[in-house]
Design a protein around this motif. Structure first.
Motif, PDB file in Angstrom:
ATOM      1  N   SER A   1      48.215  90.933  -5.646  1.00 53.59           N
ATOM      2  CA  SER A   1      48.639  92.401  -5.648  1.00 53.59           C
ATOM      3  C   SER A   1      50.205  92.642  -5.896  1.00 53.59           C
ATOM      4  CB  SER A   1      49.288  93.109  -3.189  1.00 53.59           C
ATOM      5  OG  SER A   1      49.336  91.779  -2.889  1.00 53.59           O
ATOM      6  N   ARG A   2      50.926  93.963  -5.365  1.00 54.90           N
ATOM      7  CA  ARG A   2      52.629  93.748  -6.174  1.00 54.90           C
ATOM      8  C   ARG A   2      53.391  93.624  -4.731  1.00 54.90           C
ATOM      9  NH1 ARG A   2      56.833  95.661  -4.173  1.00 54.90           N
ATOM     10  NH2 ARG A   2      55.186  97.134  -2.260  1.00 54.90           N
ATOM     11  N   GLN A   3      52.567  93.350  -3.257  1.00 53.31           N
ATOM     12  CA  GLN A   3      53.350  92.236  -2.198  1.00 53.31           C
ATOM     13  C   GLN A   3      53.200  90.959  -2.322  1.00 53.31           C
ATOM     14  OE1 GLN A   3      50.874  95.218  -2.101  1.00 53.31           O
ATOM     15  NE2 GLN A   3      51.962  96.727  -1.889  1.00 53.31           N
ATOM     16  N   THR A   4      52.711  90.683  -2.799  1.00 54.50           N
ATOM     17  CA  THR A   4      52.269  89.149  -3.234  1.00 54.50           C
ATOM     18  C   THR A   4      53.308  89.215  -3.995  1.00 54.50           C
ATOM     19  OG1 THR A   4      49.905  88.873  -3.177  1.00 54.50           O
ATOM     20  CG2 THR A   4      51.221  87.336  -3.565  1.00 54.50           C
ATOM     21  N   ILE A   5      53.740  89.406  -5.233  1.00 57.26           N
ATOM     22  CA  ILE A   5      54.871  89.088  -5.975  1.00 57.26           C
ATOM     23  C   ILE A   5      55.893  89.309  -5.394  1.00 57.26           C
ATOM     24  CG2 ILE A   5      56.337  89.614  -8.201  1.00 57.26           C
ATOM     25  CD1 ILE A   5      53.506  88.199  -8.518  1.00 57.26           C
ATOM     26  N   HIS A   6      56.234  90.383  -4.396  1.00 59.64           N
ATOM     27  CA  HIS A   6      57.115  90.194  -3.919  1.00 59.64           C
ATOM     28  C   HIS A   6      58.310  89.560  -2.800  1.00 59.64           C
ATOM     29  CE1 HIS A   6      60.544  92.650  -1.381  1.00 59.64           C
ATOM     30  NE2 HIS A   6      60.393  92.608  -0.560  1.00 59.64           N
ATOM     31  N   SER A   7      56.691  89.200  -2.232  1.00 63.31           N
ATOM     32  CA  SER A   7      56.352  88.167  -1.208  1.00 63.31           C
ATOM     33  C   SER A   7      57.205  86.694  -2.064  1.00 63.31           C
ATOM     34  CB  SER A   7      55.166  88.266  -0.395  1.00 63.31           C
ATOM     35  OG  SER A   7      55.157  89.049   1.019  1.00 63.31           O
ATOM     36  N   ILE A   8      56.653  86.763  -2.798  1.00 58.59           N
ATOM     37  CA  ILE A   8      57.066  85.117  -3.598  1.00 58.59           C
ATOM     38  C   ILE A   8      58.587  85.122  -3.639  1.00 58.59           C
ATOM     39  CG2 ILE A   8      56.746  83.867  -5.658  1.00 58.59           C
ATOM     40  CD1 ILE A   8      53.822  84.755  -5.998  1.00 58.59           C
ATOM     41  N   GLU A   9      59.171  86.228  -4.670  1.00 57.17           N
ATOM     42  CA  GLU A   9      60.227  86.802  -4.765  1.00 57.17           C
ATOM     43  C   GLU A   9      60.971  86.624  -4.036  1.00 57.17           C
ATOM     44  OE1 GLU A   9      59.822  89.081  -9.240  1.00 57.17           O
ATOM     45  OE2 GLU A   9      60.255  90.552  -6.941  1.00 57.17           O
ATOM     46  N   SER A  10      60.888  87.116  -2.864  1.00 58.77           N
ATOM     47  CA  SER A  10      61.317  86.856  -1.245  1.00 58.77           C
ATOM     48  C   SER A  10      61.954  85.659  -0.573  1.00 58.77           C
ATOM     49  CB  SER A  10      61.042  87.867  -0.597  1.00 58.77           C
ATOM     50  OG  SER A  10      61.365  89.442  -1.327  1.00 58.77           O
ATOM     51  N   ASN A  11      60.948  84.423  -1.048  1.00 60.84           N
ATOM     52  CA  ASN A  11      60.619  83.043  -0.590  1.00 60.84           C
ATOM     53  C   ASN A  11      59.889  83.162   0.470  1.00 60.84           C
ATOM     54  OD1 ASN A  11      62.135  81.398  -3.043  1.00 60.84           O
ATOM     55  ND2 ASN A  11      63.455  82.139  -2.202  1.00 60.84           N
ATOM     56  N   ARG A  12      58.918  84.439   1.053  1.00 64.35           N
ATOM     57  CA  ARG A  12      58.652  84.028   1.784  1.00 64.35           C
ATOM     58  C   ARG A  12      56.956  83.665   2.411  1.00 64.35           C
ATOM     59  NH1 ARG A  12      59.092  90.187   3.752  1.00 64.35           N
ATOM     60  NH2 ARG A  12      58.920  90.454   1.737  1.00 64.35           N
ATOM     61  N   TYR A  13      56.400  83.394   0.575  1.00 64.49           N
ATOM     62  CA  TYR A  13      55.257  82.733   0.031  1.00 64.49           C
ATOM     63  C   TYR A  13      55.147  81.990  -0.652  1.00 64.49           C
ATOM     64  CZ  TYR A  13      50.316  82.661  -0.681  1.00 64.49           C
ATOM     65  OH  TYR A  13      48.872  82.739  -1.926  1.00 64.49           O
ATOM     66  N   VAL A  14      54.481  80.431  -0.453  1.00 66.45           N
ATOM     67  CA  VAL A  14      54.482  79.978  -1.600  1.00 66.45           C
ATOM     68  C   VAL A  14      53.134  80.127  -1.960  1.00 66.45           C
ATOM     69  CG1 VAL A  14      54.985  77.256  -1.803  1.00 66.45           C
ATOM     70  CG2 VAL A  14      56.359  78.114  -0.206  1.00 66.45           C
ATOM     71  N   PRO A  15      53.511  80.198  -3.076  1.00 68.80           N
ATOM     72  CA  PRO A  15      52.219  80.313  -4.202  1.00 68.80           C
ATOM     73  C   PRO A  15      51.073  78.746  -4.163  1.00 68.80           C
ATOM     74  CG  PRO A  15      53.751  80.488  -5.651  1.00 68.80           C
ATOM     75  CD  PRO A  15      54.650  79.962  -4.510  1.00 68.80           C
ATOM     76  N   SER A  16      50.159  79.287  -4.229  1.00 70.72           N
ATOM     77  CA  SER A  16      48.417  77.756  -4.788  1.00 70.72           C
ATOM     78  C   SER A  16      49.440  77.414  -6.359  1.00 70.72           C
ATOM     79  CB  SER A  16      47.172  77.982  -4.573  1.00 70.72           C
ATOM     80  OG  SER A  16      47.055  79.232  -5.623  1.00 70.72           O
ATOM     81  N   THR A  17      48.889  76.334  -6.440  1.00 69.99           N
ATOM     82  CA  THR A  17      48.774  75.831  -7.557  1.00 69.99           C
ATOM     83  C   THR A  17      48.483  76.111  -8.645  1.00 69.99           C
ATOM     84  OG1 THR A  17      48.968  73.246  -6.483  1.00 69.99           O
ATOM     85  CG2 THR A  17      48.769  73.607  -8.976  1.00 69.99           C
ATOM     86  N   ILE A  18      46.760  77.130  -8.745  1.00 64.03           N
ATOM     87  CA  ILE A  18      46.726  77.876  -9.369  1.00 64.03           C
ATOM     88  C   ILE A  18      47.417  79.419  -9.793  1.00 64.03           C
ATOM     89  CG2 ILE A  18      44.606  79.216 -10.158  1.00 64.03           C
ATOM     90  CD1 ILE A  18      43.138  77.052  -8.863  1.00 64.03           C
ATOM     91  N   LEU A  19      48.005  79.635  -8.875  1.00 62.59           N
ATOM     92  CA  LEU A  19      48.776  81.116  -8.717  1.00 62.59           C
ATOM     93  C   LEU A  19      49.672  80.522  -9.118  1.00 62.59           C
ATOM     94  CD1 LEU A  19      48.923  83.532  -8.574  1.00 62.59           C
ATOM     95  CD2 LEU A  19      49.420  83.248  -6.020  1.00 62.59           C
ATOM     96  N   ALA A  20      50.882  78.958  -8.722  1.00 62.13           N
ATOM     97  CA  ALA A  20      52.285  78.991  -9.671  1.00 62.13           C
ATOM     98  C   ALA A  20      51.881  78.672 -11.235  1.00 62.13           C
ATOM     99  CB  ALA A  20      52.679  77.930  -9.227  1.00 62.13           C
TER     100      ALA A  20
END
Length: 66
Positions: A26-45
């Motif tokens: 989701s776009r919200q996931t990208i926003h959360s990653i960019e805001s340093n609120r969510y650390v993505p999984s290895t696969i997502l990274a």
């Protein structure tokens, strides 16, 4: 951990939605990653790095406290 996802996304002329669609999140996931609120999984990274054409180590930076 900090990241340069936003900077690299803008360098590639992608919106958050464009990037989200490319890696099937989701776009919200990208926003959360960019805001340093969510650390993505290895696969997502790895998917992010591939789409943004950078190495994972260039995209995500470990801090001393990590």
């Amino acid at each position: 951990m900090t990241n340069k996802v936003k900077e690299e996304r803008l360098r590639c002329y992608l919106t958050q939605q464009d990037l989200a669609d490319a890696i099937q999140v989701s776009r919200q996931t990208i926003h959360s990653i960019e805001s340093n609120r969510y650390v993505p999984s290895t696969i997502l990274a790895l998917k992010l790095a591939r789409i943004l054409k950078v190495r994972v180590e260039e995209l995500f930076i470990l801090e001393e406290t990590d």
